[in-house]
Design a protein around this motif. Structure first.
Motif, PDB file in Angstrom:
ATOM      1  N   THR A 102     -17.617 -27.439  13.098  1.00 32.38           N
ATOM      2  CA  THR A 102     -18.040 -26.384  12.171  1.00 32.38           C
ATOM      3  C   THR A 102     -19.511 -26.575  11.813  1.00 32.38           C
ATOM      4  N   ARG A 103     -19.897 -27.820  11.579  1.00 29.09           N
ATOM      5  CA  ARG A 103     -21.307 -28.084  11.260  1.00 29.09           C
ATOM      6  C   ARG A 103     -22.212 -27.642  12.404  1.00 29.09           C
ATOM      7  N   ASP A 104     -21.826 -27.998  13.633  1.00 30.97           N
ATOM      8  CA  ASP A 104     -22.635 -27.606  14.793  1.00 30.97           C
ATOM      9  C   ASP A 104     -22.764 -26.093  14.863  1.00 30.97           C
ATOM     10  N   ALA A 105     -21.660 -25.391  14.606  1.00 26.91           N
ATOM     11  CA  ALA A 105     -21.659 -23.928  14.687  1.00 26.91           C
ATOM     12  C   ALA A 105     -22.549 -23.327  13.602  1.00 26.91           C
ATOM     13  N   VAL A 106     -22.470 -23.859  12.396  1.00 26.29           N
ATOM     14  CA  VAL A 106     -23.293 -23.328  11.298  1.00 26.29           C
ATOM     15  C   VAL A 106     -24.771 -23.598  11.586  1.00 26.29           C
ATOM     16  N   GLN A 107     -25.075 -24.796  12.073  1.00 23.57           N
ATOM     17  CA  GLN A 107     -26.480 -25.097  12.385  1.00 23.57           C
ATOM     18  C   GLN A 107     -27.014 -24.170  13.484  1.00 23.57           C
ATOM     19  N   ALA A 108     -26.175 -23.902  14.479  1.00 24.94           N
ATOM     20  CA  ALA A 108     -26.600 -23.014  15.570  1.00 24.94           C
ATOM     21  C   ALA A 108     -26.815 -21.595  15.054  1.00 24.94           C
ATOM     22  N   ALA A 109     -25.928 -21.144  14.181  1.00 20.97           N
ATOM     23  CA  ALA A 109     -26.065 -19.785  13.624  1.00 20.97           C
ATOM     24  C   ALA A 109     -27.350 -19.678  12.806  1.00 20.97           C
ATOM     25  N   LEU A 110     -27.664 -20.712  12.030  1.00 21.70           N
ATOM     26  CA  LEU A 110     -28.889 -20.699  11.238  1.00 21.70           C
ATOM     27  C   LEU A 110     -30.113 -20.712  12.160  1.00 21.70           C
ATOM     28  N   ARG A 111     -30.041 -21.507  13.192  1.00 25.19           N
ATOM     29  CA  ARG A 111     -31.153 -21.594  14.139  1.00 25.19           C
ATOM     30  C   ARG A 111     -31.420 -20.213  14.753  1.00 25.19           C
ATOM     31  N   ALA A 112     -30.350 -19.502  15.083  1.00 25.51           N
ATOM     32  CA  ALA A 112     -30.488 -18.160  15.665  1.00 25.51           C
ATOM     33  C   ALA A 112     -31.154 -17.205  14.679  1.00 25.51           C
ATOM     34  N   GLU A 113     -31.011 -17.484  13.390  1.00 25.33           N
ATOM     35  CA  GLU A 113     -31.639 -16.653  12.345  1.00 25.33           C
ATOM     36  C   GLU A 113     -32.993 -17.218  11.946  1.00 25.33           C
ATOM     37  N   ASN A 114     -33.468 -18.225  12.690  1.00 23.72           N
ATOM     38  CA  ASN A 114     -34.775 -18.828  12.401  1.00 23.72           C
ATOM     39  C   ASN A 114     -34.796 -19.594  11.077  1.00 23.72           C
ATOM     40  N   ILE A 115     -33.643 -20.145  10.722  1.00 22.75           N
ATOM     41  CA  ILE A 115     -33.523 -20.899   9.462  1.00 22.75           C
ATOM     42  C   ILE A 115     -33.327 -22.379   9.791  1.00 22.75           C
ATOM     43  N   ALA A 116     -34.170 -23.211   9.219  1.00 24.24           N
ATOM     44  CA  ALA A 116     -34.087 -24.653   9.485  1.00 24.24           C
ATOM     45  C   ALA A 116     -32.955 -25.286   8.681  1.00 24.24           C
ATOM     46  N   ARG A 162     -31.019 -15.382   1.667  1.00 19.47           N
ATOM     47  CA  ARG A 162     -30.830 -15.166   3.103  1.00 19.47           C
ATOM     48  C   ARG A 162     -30.162 -16.378   3.763  1.00 19.47           C
ATOM     49  N   VAL A 163     -30.569 -17.584   3.347  1.00 24.61           N
ATOM     50  CA  VAL A 163     -29.956 -18.811   3.888  1.00 24.61           C
ATOM     51  C   VAL A 163     -28.459 -18.808   3.565  1.00 24.61           C
ATOM     52  N   ALA A 164     -28.131 -18.539   2.291  1.00 25.91           N
ATOM     53  CA  ALA A 164     -26.726 -18.569   1.866  1.00 25.91           C
ATOM     54  C   ALA A 164     -25.917 -17.515   2.625  1.00 25.91           C
ATOM     55  N   ALA A 165     -26.500 -16.324   2.797  1.00 22.29           N
ATOM     56  CA  ALA A 165     -25.789 -15.250   3.514  1.00 22.29           C
ATOM     57  C   ALA A 165     -25.537 -15.669   4.964  1.00 22.29           C
ATOM     58  N   ALA A 166     -26.509 -16.335   5.568  1.00 22.06           N
ATOM     59  CA  ALA A 166     -26.349 -16.770   6.960  1.00 22.06           C
ATOM     60  C   ALA A 166     -25.250 -17.834   7.080  1.00 22.06           C
ATOM     61  N   VAL A 167     -25.174 -18.733   6.096  1.00 23.52           N
ATOM     62  CA  VAL A 167     -24.115 -19.765   6.115  1.00 23.52           C
ATOM     63  C   VAL A 167     -22.748 -19.075   5.974  1.00 23.52           C
ATOM     64  N   ARG A 168     -22.636 -18.153   5.037  1.00 21.08           N
ATOM     65  CA  ARG A 168     -21.370 -17.420   4.846  1.00 21.08           C
ATOM     66  C   ARG A 168     -20.969 -16.695   6.118  1.00 21.08           C
ATOM     67  N   ALA A 169     -21.945 -16.011   6.726  1.00 24.42           N
ATOM     68  CA  ALA A 169     -21.644 -15.254   7.950  1.00 24.42           C
ATOM     69  C   ALA A 169     -21.164 -16.199   9.049  1.00 24.42           C
ATOM     70  N   ALA A 170     -21.805 -17.358   9.148  1.00 23.10           N
ATOM     71  CA  ALA A 170     -21.427 -18.322  10.184  1.00 23.10           C
ATOM     72  C   ALA A 170     -20.002 -18.813   9.973  1.00 23.10           C
TER      73      ALA A 170
END
Ligand SMILES: *Cc1c(COP(=O)(O)O)cnc(C)c1O
Length: 402
Positions: A327-341, A391-399
């Motif tokens: 799950t962590r890997d997936a969330v990190q990848a989703a954030l990366r795709a959104e340009n979020i570190a 935006r970061v929080a929304a991206a984590v939720r979406a992931a």
């Protein structure tokens, strides 16, 4: 016709806005933004640096003493001795106690490498202690067990405990001090990540026999290079620290009293830190606001950071716990795709590091191990905007599919 044109232009405007929104949606959100900070405090910073260039005292110039006075006042400590890094602060503190061969130094397994590296460099043995699975701070019940282990082993002498204030929150200092007093241990606060934090209404800096902090650029109070400081209430310790940071010098120059090191803070870094100290409290308040935004947006979908009771965090790190590594890997990848570190502190507990595995006695450290598998840090810094945090929080939720 006119109405249609007006309508079209409205649509175009709306589309234009949408385009702008999409662009900002993709804009990078860095983990730390020192450029933005520099733009915010630029004039003060340049004035301070210009003053150093004008007087030219690059080593132990007047800014170093000024900074030490201001830092001591900031945290209510009697003495502050600035040094070249957080690691050197830990080393000087342990050298001053004569910690070395045969000594056991108790420290958490879930921390930055420097905490264990320093006792090993001095010939002592780090004894890894597990941490609380929710606050990530050193587990006092396990510390008691580990002290008993060492005593039973009869090889090492229990000598010191390093309490790390992890991620910006304080360790349980009243609890640590009670154990240390009973066991006659030196207490060292590794406050590298948490300068500016408070426990029971008092800033960290006087909670232990000595407190070491770091001014590495990513720490709450960061320089633009390496730096650190030691705090103590003891005049004897402060004098030793000053001697040790300058090759063990005595009261006169070129009189060598003891084996020391080259461990001074640069005047340039002191000047930068003085400019930054003026905005430090406001920066901590901004970090607190960001943490509140993340808490509110994420508490229903994951484990938000558990707070140490009666404390105020310096928010070096906002760490969430996910279900598992996948799950962590997936969330990190989703954030990366959104340009979020994002970042992982720490992917391995210290007893699992190749360099330290051989000094570990094999005791189980289950919390440190399971945390390292599912922990993840979101951006939190004083130039992160409310919009960016949202935006970061929304991206984590979406992931997470929430
Ligand atoms: C950063 C850090 C250190 C070392 O500080 P440096 O200034 O990088 O040498 C020590 N302990 C902890 C817990 C840290 O996070």
């Amino acid at each position: 016709m006119q109405m249609a044109a007006a309508h079209l232009s409205q649509i175009a405007k709306r589309q234009g806005n949408l385009t702008v929104m999409n662009a900002s949606h993709r804009a990078a959100i860095p983990f730390l933004d020192l450029k933005a900070q520099q733009a915010r405090i630029g004039p003060a910073l340049r004035n301070r640096l210009d003053a150093v260039l004008a007087h030219g005292q690059y080593i132990l110039g007047p800014e170093v003493a000024e900074l030490e006075d201001r830092l001591a006042a900031f945290c209510g400590a009697k003495y502050c001795v600035s040094v070249s890094s957080g690691t050197d602060a830990l080393q000087i503190a342990m050298m001053a106690e004569g910690i070395g061969l045969g000594d056991a130094v108790f420290l958490p397994a879930f921390t930055y490498t420097a905490t264990a590296e320093v006792p090993l460099l001095l010939g002592a043995t780090p004894v890894f202690v597990d941490v609380d699975p929710r606050t990530f701070q050193i587990d006092l019940a396990h510390l008691e067990t580990r002290i008993a282990d060492v005593k039973r082993g009869g090889v090492l002498k229990p000598r010191a405990v390093v309490g790390v204030d992890l991620f910006g929150q304080p360790a349980d200092w009243p609890g640590l001090n009670a154990i240390a007093a009973r066991e006659n241990l030196f207490t060292l606060d590794d406050c590298a990540q948490s300068f500016g934090a408070a426990l029971n209404g008092k800033r960290l800096g006087t909670a232990a026999d000595a407190t070491a902090t770091s001014f590495f650029p990513s720490k709450p109070l960061g320089a633009y290079g390496d730096g650190g400081a030691l705090f103590t209430q003891s005049a004897e310790r402060a004098a030793l620290y000053r001697s040790l940071r300058t090759h063990g010098e005595g009261t006169t120059r070129y009189e060598v009293m003891r084996i020391g090191m080259n461990g001074r803070l640069d005047t340039m870094q002191a000047a930068i830190l003085l400019a930054k100290l003026d905005v430090f409290e406001a920066e901590i308040a901004t970090r607190e606001t960001i943490a509140g935004i993340y808490d509110a947006a994420l508490a229903d979908v994951l484990d938000i950071p558990a707070r140490v009771p009666n404390s105020a965090s310096a928010w070096a790190v906002y760490a969430i716990l996910l279900r598992d590594t996948a799950t962590r890997d997936a969330v990190q990848a989703a954030l990366r795709a959104e340009n979020i570190a994002s970042a992982v502190y720490y992917p391995r507990p210290l007893h699992r590091q190749p360099a330290y595995a051989s000094c570990h006695d094999g005791a189980a450290l289950p919390a440190s191990e399971s945390i390292s598998e599912c922990i993840m840090a979101l951006p939190i810094h004083p130039d992160l905007t409310v919009e960016q945090a949202t935006r970061v929080a929304a991206a984590v939720r979406a992931a997470l599919g929430a």
